[in-house]
Scaffold this active site. Sequence first.
Site, mmCIF file in Angstrom:
data_model
loop_
_atom_site.group_PDB
_atom_site.id
_atom_site.type_symbol
_atom_site.label_atom_id
_atom_site.label_comp_id
_atom_site.label_asym_id
_atom_site.label_seq_id
_atom_site.Cartn_x
_atom_site.Cartn_y
_atom_site.Cartn_z
ATOM 1 N N LYS A 199 0.839 -1.204 0.000
ATOM 2 C CA LYS A 199 0.000 0.000 0.000
ATOM 3 C C LYS A 199 0.872 1.251 0.000
ATOM 4 O O LYS A 199 0.678 2.165 -0.782
ATOM 5 C CB LYS A 199 -0.922 -0.042 1.219
ATOM 6 C CG LYS A 199 -1.856 1.122 1.311
ATOM 7 C CD LYS A 199 -2.786 0.980 2.507
ATOM 8 C CE LYS A 199 -3.522 2.282 2.745
ATOM 9 N NZ LYS A 199 -4.388 2.241 3.928
ATOM 10 N N GLU A 205 10.673 -4.665 4.264
ATOM 11 C CA GLU A 205 10.752 -6.069 3.839
ATOM 12 C C GLU A 205 10.411 -6.193 2.352
ATOM 13 O O GLU A 205 11.100 -6.855 1.579
ATOM 14 C CB GLU A 205 9.760 -6.936 4.638
ATOM 15 C CG GLU A 205 10.067 -7.074 6.112
ATOM 16 C CD GLU A 205 9.362 -6.046 6.972
ATOM 17 O OE1 GLU A 205 9.125 -4.908 6.485
ATOM 18 O OE2 GLU A 205 9.057 -6.367 8.134
ATOM 19 N N GLY A 257 -4.771 -1.802 5.141
ATOM 20 C CA GLY A 257 -3.949 -2.919 4.652
ATOM 21 C C GLY A 257 -4.574 -4.275 4.929
ATOM 22 O O GLY A 257 -4.662 -5.129 4.047
ATOM 23 N N ARG A 258 -5.046 -4.483 6.147
ATOM 24 C CA ARG A 258 -5.561 -5.812 6.506
ATOM 25 C C ARG A 258 -6.973 -6.058 5.980
ATOM 26 O O ARG A 258 -7.550 -7.115 6.228
ATOM 27 C CB ARG A 258 -5.468 -6.021 8.018
ATOM 28 C CG ARG A 258 -6.146 -4.954 8.849
ATOM 29 C CD ARG A 258 -5.737 -5.064 10.328
ATOM 30 N NE ARG A 258 -6.202 -3.929 11.121
ATOM 31 C CZ ARG A 258 -5.560 -2.794 11.256
ATOM 32 N NH1 ARG A 258 -4.420 -2.591 10.616
ATOM 33 N NH2 ARG A 258 -6.047 -1.820 12.026
ATOM 34 N N GLU A 343 -4.248 -6.768 15.083
ATOM 35 C CA GLU A 343 -3.769 -5.441 14.660
ATOM 36 C C GLU A 343 -4.922 -4.435 14.775
ATOM 37 O O GLU A 343 -4.693 -3.258 15.033
ATOM 38 C CB GLU A 343 -3.226 -5.496 13.221
ATOM 39 C CG GLU A 343 -2.375 -4.291 12.848
ATOM 40 C CD GLU A 343 -1.550 -4.501 11.578
ATOM 41 O OE1 GLU A 343 -0.407 -5.007 11.662
ATOM 42 O OE2 GLU A 343 -2.042 -4.155 10.496
ATOM 43 N N HIS A 374 -3.827 -33.426 17.599
ATOM 44 C CA HIS A 374 -2.638 -34.206 17.961
ATOM 45 C C HIS A 374 -1.514 -33.297 18.431
ATOM 46 O O HIS A 374 -0.347 -33.696 18.444
ATOM 47 C CB HIS A 374 -2.211 -35.056 16.768
ATOM 48 C CG HIS A 374 -3.298 -35.998 16.348
ATOM 49 N ND1 HIS A 374 -3.460 -37.242 16.909
ATOM 50 C CD2 HIS A 374 -4.338 -35.841 15.482
ATOM 51 C CE1 HIS A 374 -4.521 -37.831 16.369
ATOM 52 N NE2 HIS A 374 -5.079 -36.997 15.516
ATOM 53 N N LYS A 485 9.666 -0.893 13.929
ATOM 54 C CA LYS A 485 10.205 -0.559 12.604
ATOM 55 C C LYS A 485 11.298 0.493 12.727
ATOM 56 O O LYS A 485 12.369 0.386 12.129
ATOM 57 C CB LYS A 485 9.087 0.018 11.715
ATOM 58 C CG LYS A 485 8.102 -0.985 11.175
ATOM 59 C CD LYS A 485 7.181 -0.272 10.177
ATOM 60 C CE LYS A 485 5.951 -1.079 9.855
ATOM 61 N NZ LYS A 485 4.962 -0.351 9.070
HETATM 62 O O1 F6P Z 1 2.338 -4.373 9.908
HETATM 63 C C1 F6P Z 1 2.081 -3.052 9.672
HETATM 64 C C2 F6P Z 1 1.518 -2.790 8.317
HETATM 65 O O2 F6P Z 1 1.409 -1.424 8.165
HETATM 66 C C3 F6P Z 1 0.184 -3.492 8.068
HETATM 67 O O3 F6P Z 1 -0.883 -2.811 8.578
HETATM 68 C C4 F6P Z 1 0.211 -3.619 6.599
HETATM 69 O O4 F6P Z 1 -0.746 -4.541 6.158
HETATM 70 C C5 F6P Z 1 1.622 -4.046 6.361
HETATM 71 O O5 F6P Z 1 2.367 -3.296 7.286
HETATM 72 C C6 F6P Z 1 2.135 -3.872 4.971
HETATM 73 O O6 F6P Z 1 2.093 -2.538 4.555
HETATM 74 P P1 F6P Z 1 2.259 -2.126 3.048
HETATM 75 O O7 F6P Z 1 1.143 -2.739 2.271
HETATM 76 O O8 F6P Z 1 2.215 -0.635 3.018
HETATM 77 O O9 F6P Z 1 3.584 -2.653 2.561
#
Ligand code: F6P
Length: 519
Positions: A199, A205, A257-258, A343, A374, A485
């Site tokens: 987003k 990452e 995002g979620r 979250e 199990h 972060k």
């Molecule tokens: O974990 C934090 C967060 O901001 C989430 O809310 C989001 O889904 C994720 O990082 C990834 O963010 P982006 O889509 O901006 O890479």
Amino acid sequence: MPDFAPLLAHRKATEATPIAALFAGDPSRFAEFSVQLDDMLLDYSKTAIDAEARSRLLALAEAAGVEARRDAMFAGEKINETEGRAVLHTALRNLSGAPVTVDGQDVMPQVLDTLARMESFATGVRDGSITAPSGKTFTDVVNIGIGGSDLGPVMATLALAPYHDGPEVHYVSNVDGAHIHDVLEPLDPATTLVIVASKTFTTIETMTNARTAQKWLADAGLDSGGHFAALSSATEKTADFGIDPSRVFGFEDWVGGRYSLWGPIGLPIMIAIGAENFRAFLDGAHAMDTHFREAPLIANMPVMLALVGVWHSNICGYDTRAVLPYDQRLLRLPAYLQQLDMESNGKRVALDGSALAANSGPIVWGEPGTNGQHAFYQLIHQGTRVVPCEFLVAAEGHESDLAHQHDLLVSNCFAQSEALMVGRPEADTPHRVFPGNRPSTTLIYRQLDPFTLGRIIALYEHRVFVEGVIWGINSFDQWGVELGKELATAMLPLVQGGDASAKDGSTAGLLTVLQGLRD
Ligand code: F6P
């Protein structure tokens, strides 16, 4: 926080009555304490909620203004107050033709235009009319994203395996180089499409993995441009990265995002299952939206699931909830719900910033049955802690030649909720005693098809929303992920040998040990 005192008093007065005994006094308990929506039913009769508890829980929902807040969400009001944003993931699955307005503007033309662009791209990749620059058909798609840009698509792609008829879709999320290495190694760069899903297009990452994929393509002598697409709100950043704007699918800040798998972030799902099945997935979610908006609270599945959650968390004092799909393809549903729920509702202050006087979101965990049986069911049946369990099961599997295995699966699911409630109070030794009286809910549906998966996810989204309203928190921000972060960015030079003396004793010690192990 609402006034839990009357419910707490009721719980105290009725605690001694086992759940199983509630059925003896009420032959219609199953019908009374379940909610039906077409071919889907939520049974909450195996909880200690009785008629009085339920009416008090419903009163809590009313006092918290759940209906008004729900209507404000669907109306595009800026209910995500701490970020000044509307919350309109529901618009992404609104194929009804009805307008949805934000700041007086109908957002639907833009939403439908993006959906049409996604469909044309996904269809082209699937039928081979969109190819790699070499003219080769894309055989594999690698989605690079994390959190909401990964968990939903991963979960839904696995869930809908019987509907896959497109290129194979793979997911990379972890910054651990092992993840992208292992995913890319068996693939042919010449026939791989890389989708960067972020987003913000700043997540460390994802950007790190995207650059690794770019290098993987370049090392194979390929022009990475023709192998990349992006799903993002930050279109200027995707351009800086060199992604062709015709392959960028954008969405607005009112999609959290979620909650984003219904729009562009769902592109890998669409590539796997096709545009028609993806529309069925959206339709399922929309059907749950309509139910949530229209059904009276007592017959409203998300509302009742939320009230069961509040009952277990705030009234009974249970700290966790286990999500137990007896549906192997819902393997990643617990992980997906961990983000959706924890979250969203892992908050310690109310909307006005005041500290909460009672618990908010519980700890969510789980695994598919029968595997979990199990592993950790020992604790669920005989441990000192009570874990409310949320079972999910389909009446039918997709493997008609293996129907006898599905019968075994369903038998296990029903047997577990029965064992939890009924227990085995008498035994020759205390080690064999099952105390019983342990609560569970069961969501049963005909089959895990795209429409039903859409309904299930939307059910949980709205459940989380209703719980958040009752707790008086903002379920749509996530400030709690920021500190880690920031510190990770500052930590990197120290991991690479910088001076750690300003750090706390433990962190400095770990950095010293790290250098020692590397020397
Ligand atoms: O974990 C934090 C967060 O901001 C989430 O809310 C989001 O889904 C994720 O990082 C990834 O963010 P982006 O889509 O901006 O890479």
